[in-house]
Design a protein around this motif. Structure first.
Motif, PDB file in Angstrom:
ATOM      1  N   ASP A 218       0.859  -1.185   0.000  1.00  0.00           N
ATOM      2  CA  ASP A 218       0.000   0.000   0.000  1.00  0.00           C
ATOM      3  C   ASP A 218       0.895   1.235   0.000  1.00  0.00           C
ATOM      4  O   ASP A 218       1.491   1.579   1.019  1.00  0.00           O
ATOM      5  CB  ASP A 218      -0.906  -0.023   1.242  1.00  0.00           C
ATOM      6  N   CYS A 219       0.978   1.884  -1.126  1.00  0.00           N
ATOM      7  CA  CYS A 219       1.936   3.003  -1.271  1.00  0.00           C
ATOM      8  C   CYS A 219       1.483   4.275  -0.560  1.00  0.00           C
ATOM      9  O   CYS A 219       2.220   5.256  -0.551  1.00  0.00           O
ATOM     10  CB  CYS A 219       2.222   3.275  -2.735  1.00  0.00           C
ATOM     11  N   THR A 220       0.284   4.262   0.020  1.00  0.00           N
ATOM     12  CA  THR A 220      -0.088   5.410   0.855  1.00  0.00           C
ATOM     13  C   THR A 220       0.484   5.228   2.260  1.00  0.00           C
ATOM     14  O   THR A 220       0.415   6.127   3.079  1.00  0.00           O
ATOM     15  CB  THR A 220      -1.617   5.553   1.001  1.00  0.00           C
ATOM     16  N   ARG A 221       0.998   4.050   2.536  1.00  0.00           N
ATOM     17  CA  ARG A 221       1.543   3.767   3.869  1.00  0.00           C
ATOM     18  C   ARG A 221       3.001   3.368   3.780  1.00  0.00           C
ATOM     19  O   ARG A 221       3.436   2.387   4.359  1.00  0.00           O
ATOM     20  CB  ARG A 221       0.733   2.663   4.549  1.00  0.00           C
ATOM     21  N   MET A 222       3.757   4.124   3.019  1.00  0.00           N
ATOM     22  CA  MET A 222       5.167   3.825   2.821  1.00  0.00           C
ATOM     23  C   MET A 222       6.042   4.883   3.491  1.00  0.00           C
ATOM     24  O   MET A 222       7.137   5.181   3.013  1.00  0.00           O
ATOM     25  CB  MET A 222       5.477   3.743   1.326  1.00  0.00           C
ATOM     26  N   GLY A 223       5.541   5.433   4.602  1.00  0.00           N
ATOM     27  CA  GLY A 223       6.329   6.398   5.347  1.00  0.00           C
ATOM     28  C   GLY A 223       6.711   7.586   4.488  1.00  0.00           C
ATOM     29  O   GLY A 223       5.895   8.093   3.710  1.00  0.00           O
ATOM     30  N   VAL A 224       7.960   8.016   4.619  1.00  0.00           N
ATOM     31  CA  VAL A 224       8.439   9.135   3.826  1.00  0.00           C
ATOM     32  C   VAL A 224       9.442   8.672   2.772  1.00  0.00           C
ATOM     33  O   VAL A 224       9.807   9.424   1.882  1.00  0.00           O
ATOM     34  CB  VAL A 224       9.106  10.197   4.722  1.00  0.00           C
ATOM     35  N   GLY A 225       9.873   7.426   2.875  1.00  0.00           N
ATOM     36  CA  GLY A 225      10.903   6.936   1.960  1.00  0.00           C
ATOM     37  C   GLY A 225      10.344   6.338   0.685  1.00  0.00           C
ATOM     38  O   GLY A 225      11.016   6.282  -0.327  1.00  0.00           O
ATOM     39  N   GLY A 226       9.089   5.882   0.734  1.00  0.00           N
ATOM     40  CA  GLY A 226       8.479   5.288  -0.444  1.00  0.00           C
ATOM     41  C   GLY A 226       8.866   3.838  -0.632  1.00  0.00           C
ATOM     42  O   GLY A 226       9.617   3.264   0.156  1.00  0.00           O
ATOM     43  N   LYS A 227       8.326   3.240  -1.696  1.00  0.00           N
ATOM     44  CA  LYS A 227       8.575   1.828  -2.016  1.00  0.00           C
ATOM     45  C   LYS A 227       9.555   1.743  -3.174  1.00  0.00           C
ATOM     46  O   LYS A 227       9.387   2.428  -4.180  1.00  0.00           O
ATOM     47  CB  LYS A 227       7.243   1.182  -2.399  1.00  0.00           C
ATOM     48  N   ALA A 228      10.570   0.908  -3.012  1.00  0.00           N
ATOM     49  CA  ALA A 228      11.508   0.679  -4.111  1.00  0.00           C
ATOM     50  C   ALA A 228      10.791  -0.069  -5.231  1.00  0.00           C
ATOM     51  O   ALA A 228      10.120  -1.062  -4.977  1.00  0.00           O
ATOM     52  CB  ALA A 228      12.709  -0.121  -3.619  1.00  0.00           C
ATOM     53  N   ILE A 229      10.912   0.427  -6.445  1.00  0.00           N
ATOM     54  CA  ILE A 229      10.271  -0.225  -7.588  1.00  0.00           C
ATOM     55  C   ILE A 229      11.046  -1.506  -7.914  1.00  0.00           C
ATOM     56  O   ILE A 229      12.255  -1.462  -8.087  1.00  0.00           O
ATOM     57  CB  ILE A 229      10.245   0.711  -8.811  1.00  0.00           C
ATOM     58  N   PRO A 230      10.340  -2.638  -7.964  1.00  0.00           N
ATOM     59  CA  PRO A 230      11.064  -3.907  -8.154  1.00  0.00           C
ATOM     60  C   PRO A 230      11.559  -4.045  -9.586  1.00  0.00           C
ATOM     61  O   PRO A 230      10.947  -3.526 -10.515  1.00  0.00           O
ATOM     62  CB  PRO A 230      10.000  -4.953  -7.865  1.00  0.00           C
ATOM     63  N   PRO A 231      12.660  -4.757  -9.776  1.00  0.00           N
ATOM     64  CA  PRO A 231      13.184  -4.936 -11.137  1.00  0.00           C
ATOM     65  C   PRO A 231      12.330  -5.863 -11.991  1.00  0.00           C
ATOM     66  O   PRO A 231      12.489  -5.885 -13.189  1.00  0.00           O
ATOM     67  CB  PRO A 231      14.578  -5.519 -10.902  1.00  0.00           C
ATOM     68  N   MET A 256      11.344  13.718  -2.352  1.00  0.00           N
ATOM     69  CA  MET A 256      11.383  13.730  -0.887  1.00  0.00           C
ATOM     70  C   MET A 256      10.471  14.808  -0.311  1.00  0.00           C
ATOM     71  O   MET A 256       9.769  14.580   0.670  1.00  0.00           O
ATOM     72  CB  MET A 256      12.822  13.960  -0.419  1.00  0.00           C
ATOM     73  N   ARG A 257      10.500  15.972  -0.927  1.00  0.00           N
ATOM     74  CA  ARG A 257       9.622  17.069  -0.487  1.00  0.00           C
ATOM     75  C   ARG A 257       8.161  16.634  -0.600  1.00  0.00           C
ATOM     76  O   ARG A 257       7.375  16.797   0.319  1.00  0.00           O
ATOM     77  CB  ARG A 257       9.916  18.306  -1.340  1.00  0.00           C
ATOM     78  N   LEU A 258       7.797  16.077  -1.754  1.00  0.00           N
ATOM     79  CA  LEU A 258       6.416  15.656  -1.993  1.00  0.00           C
ATOM     80  C   LEU A 258       6.013  14.544  -1.031  1.00  0.00           C
ATOM     81  O   LEU A 258       4.890  14.519  -0.529  1.00  0.00           O
ATOM     82  CB  LEU A 258       6.279  15.162  -3.437  1.00  0.00           C
ATOM     83  N   ALA A 259       6.933  13.635  -0.764  1.00  0.00           N
ATOM     84  CA  ALA A 259       6.628  12.516   0.124  1.00  0.00           C
ATOM     85  C   ALA A 259       6.460  13.003   1.554  1.00  0.00           C
ATOM     86  O   ALA A 259       5.517  12.613   2.253  1.00  0.00           O
ATOM     87  CB  ALA A 259       7.737  11.461   0.042  1.00  0.00           C
TER      88      ALA A 259
END
Lengths: 421, 421
Positions: A218-231, A256-259
């Motif tokens: 759930d990318c709305t709950r990825m803190g401030v760092g976000g989710k790494a896009i998988p290869p 980072m600002r937006l997150a």
């Protein structure tokens, strides 16, 4: 909807600056004001008759059939069939040889209807009994063997790992990388289908949920760092989202600002960055999101030739992988900012603007000759303005008005005014 | 527990190769076999009398007090107090001036008991009424003003954004970056406390859960891509984990292999990579995990001088930020592999080994002179071997034995044999 870049090229006076900062501090837009133009864009996009997106949709001769995203089983079948062809060729007396599509610049074609580069149908023969091609023939065979094994085991590997499985034969990673693209092209599948991936760089945050290798993300709950896009893009399934647009950001500082400000909470969007040059995984995710959700993509890049180049790679593809442009490109990205005309419009002070180097100007002029710029008048004008003024600026230049100017003023105003091209 | 690097330096014969690949294909270790040495290490680590980790734990003179991780309110108080000092200095007739700790190499000291570099207590005066320091004095004042504002607003920014808030004064980002470190040092707090962060690079996956800015993050459910490490470490709270060790990986290719194979499911661990040179955010997370969980850290890096350098940055800190070594360094990382002695021990074939360049050898020789290498005999021997043989190898060289050799053979065997130093 287009902006008015024509505001005369004068230094902003202190009075003008005052007006700007007055406007700046009093955000008069509500969230629904801001979102109205985006929603209109989204709806018009969805209503549009589906533009041709595959070669078979348009009538064009002399081009290579598009490569497909294939599952491991199908890739193995195609490899086996390629080897059967070789066997037939031997029996026919023509010897051990492959027929490989040519990927050089001379065999590439920009197709305006599709807004991307494709390969023409020229091929070359790679024969074992020829001193100039014997090594490449051996490498091709070995790469196909390795890919077959990967598909059988259902695992992925990196180009570097692939190279190391037979350093003696490959000699340099450049050679195995090249042949990997040849093999994808020859088998008619994407490079990702071959289970060989590049390293991951991108991150995503915002209003989207999906499964990744079975895990619910759930990318709305990825803190401030976000989710790494998988290869491995095919591991992303069950995409769900209530976002109204995708904000494609060039750099991680802006991300980072937006997150941190959770921009996506107020303005429903998905925020993506590849931290500079787009990598394959980020491009695949962008395309998958766009195809699934059918929402507009707005690009936020530096106001310099490289910002535009980055948008162009997302949109029209890189020349090196033009055989796979159908799967890698996402046409119709809107250029939200930072645009050359923004510099005066938003009163970016002189000291935050950078003089373009000789090399920048050369790159800018080359871009003016590119088809994807020429066919979009508004983009052409902006680029012309940049090259004329010989000035560039980074997204960060907006910080001159305050650290949160980007998220609290610049973007909301841009969106509210539908100021994209 | 130490390996036997002494196996004579001969090329592996084909017979030896066969033995190795036989051993390779028959994994005779059970998961509990593999984990036994790690658990023993963890327990002995926990039983150890706490080693001195702060300057006040040891008796040392002439060094600067350690900087602290401070909340925004305290940082603001310290800035205000610094400015009050300036006011007093003016009233005393000494004029507008700061006293700033010197951060140059000459003022740095490696403290063996702490196993890290710290700053000595030399300071310099930065006076406004001096042509050589007037600009730096102005920049220092401006940076403190900006940091005060960030702390007040409780937001973070990047070094690049900070630079852009006053390009006219700062001129180059180098200058604002330098002063930022000066200010941290002067205020006695970490650079992260100043709310200015570098960009994020690292990713984490495996047996750990935490809250990030309130969101619950479960790193066992991060698909194959992992979780991007946030640039603001203080947003990570409530760390929970059943991992028995941390696997610190130099490169993302190895990370990807470990993530896809869900290595952490079989061998309870947390896997972290900074994708090359360690960034501040990754170093902070590593330290936080180690301090909270008290589990061993095993390093998996390339067998070259840079792999060692990377471990050293995690352990002893970089010279540029030596004022903050207490918060940024994690001593006692075990070097698991790929070690120079592994190349023969595991029969890495010649063609997967790379000749060291002149520059590599020079770097290697310089490392031999470094305190952190000298004090660890086993490390010293390995490095000596590397420089003597003039050979290096990447982690990926292991792919020569198969794509999953790393996760299915090399690491389990290393762990089962307690083969770290």
């Amino acid at each position: 909807m287009a902006p008015t870049p024509g505001s005369s090229r004068k230094r902003t006076t202190s009075k003008q600056r005052k007006t700007i900062s007055k406007r700046k501090t009093s955000s008069t837009f509500t969230a629904s004001d801001v979102m109205r133009p985006v929603l209109a864009l989204r709806d018009s996009m969805r209503k549009q008759r589906k533009a041709p997106t595959t070669l078979s949709d348009i009538n064009i001769q002399g081009v290579l059939k598009e490569v497909l995203e294939l599952g491991g089983l199908f890739v193995r079948r195609r490899i086996e069939s390629a080897l059967a062809d070789v066997a037939r060729s031997i029996l026919d007396g023509r010897g051990f040889r492959y027929v490989v599509p040519t990927r050089s610049a001379g065999n590439q074609l920009y197709v305006e209807e599709l807004d991307r580069i494709v390969l023409k149908d020229k091929t070359s023969v790679r024969a074992f009994a020829n001193t100039s091609t014997v090594r490449k023939t051996a490498i091709t065979t070995r790469v196909m063997g390795l890919v077959w094994e990967l598909c059988k085991k259902r695992i992925h590997t990196t180009k570097r790992d692939l190279y190391y499985t037979d350093v003696k034969l490959f000699r340099t990673q450049g050679e195995s990388d090249e042949v990997l693209n040849d093999v994808a092209c020859m088998l008619g599948c994407t490079r990702t289908s071959l289970s060989v991936v590049a390293s991951e760089k991108g991150i995503v945050i915002g209003r989207v949920q999906f499964r990744e290798a079975g895990d619910l993300i759930d990318c709305t709950r990825m803190g401030v760092g976000g989710k790494a896009i998988p290869p491995y893009i095919e591991k992303i399934t069950e995409i769900q989202s209530d976002a109204d647009f995708i904000l494609l950001v060039e750099k991680d500082a802006a991300f980072m600002r937006l997150a941190e400000d959770r921009f996506y909470n107020k303005y429903p969007c998905i925020i993506i960055t590849a931290k500079g040059q787009p990598d394959v995984a980020t491009r695949l995710l962008l395309k998958k999101l766009k195809d699934t959700l059918k929402i507009p993509i707005l690009g936020l890049v530096d106001s310099d030739p490289y910002g535009l180049k980055i948008l162009s790679v997302y949109m029209s593809g890189s020349k090196n992988m033009s055989y796979d442009s159908a799967n890698l490109t996402t046409p119709d990205i809107k250029w939200l900012g930072v645009r050359p005309s923004d510099l005066n419009k938003y009163g970016i002070p002189d000291q935050c603007r950078l003089a373009m180097t000789e090399h920048d100007i050369k790159t800018g002029k080359e871009l003016l000759e590119e088809d994807f710029i020429k066919k979009n008048e508004a983009w052409y004008k902006e680029l012309e303005l940049m090259v004329k003024n010989k000035e560039k600026a980074e997204i960060q230049a907006l910080s001159n008005f305050g650290f949160q100017y980007l998220t609290e003023e610049y973007l909301p105003r841009k969106l509210a005014q539908g100021d994209w091209i």
